[in-house]
Design an enzyme around this catalytic site. Structure first.
Site, mmCIF file in Angstrom:
data_model
loop_
_atom_site.group_PDB
_atom_site.id
_atom_site.type_symbol
_atom_site.label_atom_id
_atom_site.label_comp_id
_atom_site.label_asym_id
_atom_site.label_seq_id
_atom_site.Cartn_x
_atom_site.Cartn_y
_atom_site.Cartn_z
ATOM 1 N N THR A 138 -2.987 -66.880 19.240
ATOM 2 C CA THR A 138 -4.124 -67.205 20.109
ATOM 3 C C THR A 138 -4.922 -68.297 19.404
ATOM 4 O OG1 THR A 138 -4.192 -64.877 20.731
ATOM 5 C CG2 THR A 138 -6.057 -66.248 21.394
ATOM 6 N N LYS B 34 -13.164 -64.954 16.650
ATOM 7 C CA LYS B 34 -12.434 -66.230 16.807
ATOM 8 C C LYS B 34 -12.113 -66.480 18.276
ATOM 9 C CE LYS B 34 -8.137 -65.975 16.677
ATOM 10 N NZ LYS B 34 -6.714 -66.038 16.935
ATOM 11 N N LYS C 124 -5.022 -66.392 28.128
ATOM 12 C CA LYS C 124 -5.270 -65.465 27.018
ATOM 13 C C LYS C 124 -6.747 -65.512 26.584
ATOM 14 C CE LYS C 124 -4.717 -62.922 23.337
ATOM 15 N NZ LYS C 124 -4.736 -61.478 23.443
HETATM 16 P P1 NAD Z 1 -2.300 -61.034 10.841
HETATM 17 O O1 NAD Z 1 -3.311 -61.681 9.979
HETATM 18 O O2 NAD Z 1 -2.099 -59.557 10.755
HETATM 19 O O3 NAD Z 1 -0.841 -61.690 10.570
HETATM 20 C C1 NAD Z 1 -0.622 -63.058 10.482
HETATM 21 C C2 NAD Z 1 0.621 -63.306 9.627
HETATM 22 O O4 NAD Z 1 0.862 -64.712 9.586
HETATM 23 C C3 NAD Z 1 0.460 -62.837 8.181
HETATM 24 O O5 NAD Z 1 1.558 -62.003 7.812
HETATM 25 C C4 NAD Z 1 0.431 -64.139 7.392
HETATM 26 O O6 NAD Z 1 0.976 -64.019 6.080
HETATM 27 C C5 NAD Z 1 1.269 -65.049 8.276
HETATM 28 N N1 NAD Z 1 1.028 -66.470 8.037
HETATM 29 C C6 NAD Z 1 -0.151 -67.129 7.999
HETATM 30 N N2 NAD Z 1 0.049 -68.439 7.756
HETATM 31 C C7 NAD Z 1 1.395 -68.601 7.640
HETATM 32 C C8 NAD Z 1 2.213 -69.732 7.378
HETATM 33 N N3 NAD Z 1 1.703 -70.959 7.178
HETATM 34 N N4 NAD Z 1 3.547 -69.534 7.313
HETATM 35 C C9 NAD Z 1 4.085 -68.305 7.493
HETATM 36 N N5 NAD Z 1 3.345 -67.201 7.745
HETATM 37 C C10 NAD Z 1 2.014 -67.354 7.813
HETATM 38 O O7 NAD Z 1 -2.639 -61.472 12.333
HETATM 39 P P2 NAD Z 1 -2.214 -60.740 13.706
HETATM 40 O O8 NAD Z 1 -3.178 -59.657 14.016
HETATM 41 O O9 NAD Z 1 -0.751 -60.468 13.672
HETATM 42 O O10 NAD Z 1 -2.530 -61.924 14.741
HETATM 43 C C11 NAD Z 1 -1.685 -63.061 14.852
HETATM 44 C C12 NAD Z 1 -2.097 -63.814 16.115
HETATM 45 O O11 NAD Z 1 -1.900 -62.967 17.249
HETATM 46 C C13 NAD Z 1 -3.569 -64.239 16.136
HETATM 47 O O12 NAD Z 1 -3.683 -65.510 16.717
HETATM 48 C C14 NAD Z 1 -4.230 -63.183 16.990
HETATM 49 O O13 NAD Z 1 -5.403 -63.638 17.637
HETATM 50 C C15 NAD Z 1 -3.106 -62.863 18.000
HETATM 51 N N6 NAD Z 1 -3.163 -61.508 18.579
HETATM 52 C C16 NAD Z 1 -3.427 -60.428 17.786
HETATM 53 C C17 NAD Z 1 -3.491 -59.153 18.383
HETATM 54 C C18 NAD Z 1 -3.773 -57.918 17.561
HETATM 55 O O14 NAD Z 1 -4.049 -56.848 18.154
HETATM 56 N N7 NAD Z 1 -3.731 -57.981 16.237
HETATM 57 C C19 NAD Z 1 -3.265 -59.008 19.758
HETATM 58 C C20 NAD Z 1 -2.946 -60.138 20.512
HETATM 59 C C21 NAD Z 1 -2.898 -61.397 19.912
#
Ligand code: NAD
Length: 324
Positions: free
Chosen positions: A109, A267, A192
């Site tokens: 997102t 965010k 979204k």
């Molecule tokens: P998170 O912080 O748990 O996981 C993100 C992952 O990305 C981490 O494992 C991190 O090490 C990895 N990462 C970051 N930079 C990187 C790079 N340059 N190369 C490789 N890996 C990298 O975040 P999340 O909760 O999984 O959310 C991810 C996205 O999904 C966000 O944009 C969030 O808004 C969206 N989202 C989250 C949820 C939720 O409930 N958590 C629901 C819908 C959407």
């Protein structure tokens, strides 16, 4: 064009990506290779150990290697800066290699501007013009619980008539239960951000309403049941009610640990408010909503916890809850 029988890549094994990739590995044909990459090597090793019985898993050393080894690549990382790093880092980013015929599904997102810019970078990357790459924004909704159950909603920045859409739908349905073609690139993100603006405000309003009723002496489950079949009902109320114990299986009954971090909601609300400014949409609830999530993000009692912790930030009573 990539098909389900070929090689998949997955970048970002975080709270959402890990269970999404788990669904993929378990539902893809056992002959299909799944190439994974994350900065967090522990996540890569755990994933490989937990899922290698379901088919081959290959750990890449950088995003470029994922692009070298896979035809369809799904990315889900926190913010626009991370998406840029994954795609655009010279030497090690996805676009540092030949992208002929590759399908890039970007599920983070982020802001529409970054998503559209990455799409342009993909279009001007190195590929054979007879088989160009395809970049599509397909953010997800449904939270970590939806990801674990494989029932996410996917909002695709594509039109239903596009030749690639059936393949996109097929891939998304391995991890989810609903896929909506939103019309064009960038509109998946727009859907979204609109959704999360709404869901963040509903969570805040539900928290306030629960707090009012409980302070009057109402049992929280009774109150939530009243909302559920009345005009105040919502997905938040019934699935992830902010008051501990109302939804026993939800993160809100586990100390708000895991789930959708409050900083991510801040965010997303900021991105939605920014988008509203860009398109001239009048908002009256934005200041209150963004203010609450900003303050909760900075509060040590709330930071890093599920966004419904905004109920705690409001000073709501948290009933003792013990799982059977
Ligand atoms: P998170 O912080 O748990 O996981 C993100 C992952 O990305 C981490 O494992 C991190 O090490 C990895 N990462 C970051 N930079 C990187 C790079 N340059 N190369 C490789 N890996 C990298 O975040 P999340 O909760 O999984 O959310 C991810 C996205 O999904 C966000 O944009 C969030 O808004 C969206 N989202 C989250 C949820 C939720 O409930 N958590 C629901 C819908 C959407």
């Amino acid at each position: 064009m990539a098909s389900l029988s070929q090689r998949f890549g997955f970048i970002g094994l975080g709270a959402m990506g890990y269970p999404m990739a788990t669904q993929l590995r378990r539902k893809l044909p056992t002959t299909t290779v799944l190439v994974i990459y994350d900065l967090n090597t522990t996540a890569l090793e755990n994933f490989s150990q937990e899922n290698n019985a379901f088919g081959p898993i290959q750990i890449a050393t950088c995003s470029k290697e994922v692009c070298d080894l896979a035809d369809c690549i799904i990315t889900i990382v926190p913010e626009g800066t991370h998406v840029r790093a994954v795609y655009l880092t010279p030497e090690t980013g996805l676009l540092a290699t030949n992208t002929t015929g590759k399908v890039f599904i970007e599920s983070s997102t982020i802001d529409r501007g970054t998503s559209l810019e990455i799409g342009k970078a993909v279009a001007s990357s190195d590929y054979n013009p007879s088989n160009p790459p395809n970049f599509v924004d397909i953010p997800v909704s449904g939270g970590t619980a939806g990801a674990e159950k494989g029932i996410l909603t996917f909002m695709a920045g594509a039109a239903e008539e596009e030749p690639i859409f059936p393949l996109l739908r097929e891939i998304c349905l391995l991890m989810g239960s609903s896929v909506y073609p939103c019309g064009a690139r960038g509109l998946g993100i727009a859907a979204k951000l609109s959704n999360n603006y709404l869901s963040g405000l509903i969570a805040l309003a539900t928290s306030e309403a629960m707090n009012i009723g409980m302070r009057c002496g109402l049992d929280p489950k009774v109150l939530s049941n009243c909302f559920a079949t009345s005009s105040g009902g919502s997905w938040v109320n019934s699935t992830v009610n902010p008051v501990p114990g109302v939804c026993p299986d939800a993160v809100t009954s586990r100390g708000y640990e895991g789930g959708f971090k409050v900083q991510l909601m801040k965010k997303d609300m900021s991105l939605a408010v920014e988008t509203a400014k860009q398109v001239g949409a009048k908002l009256v609830l934005a200041d209150a909503g963004l203010g609450a999530y900003t303050a909760a993000s900075e509060d040590p009692k709330c930071r890093d916890r599920d966004s419904r912790v905004v109920y705690r930030w409001l000073g709501g009573h948290e009933p003792e809850f013990k799982r059977d």
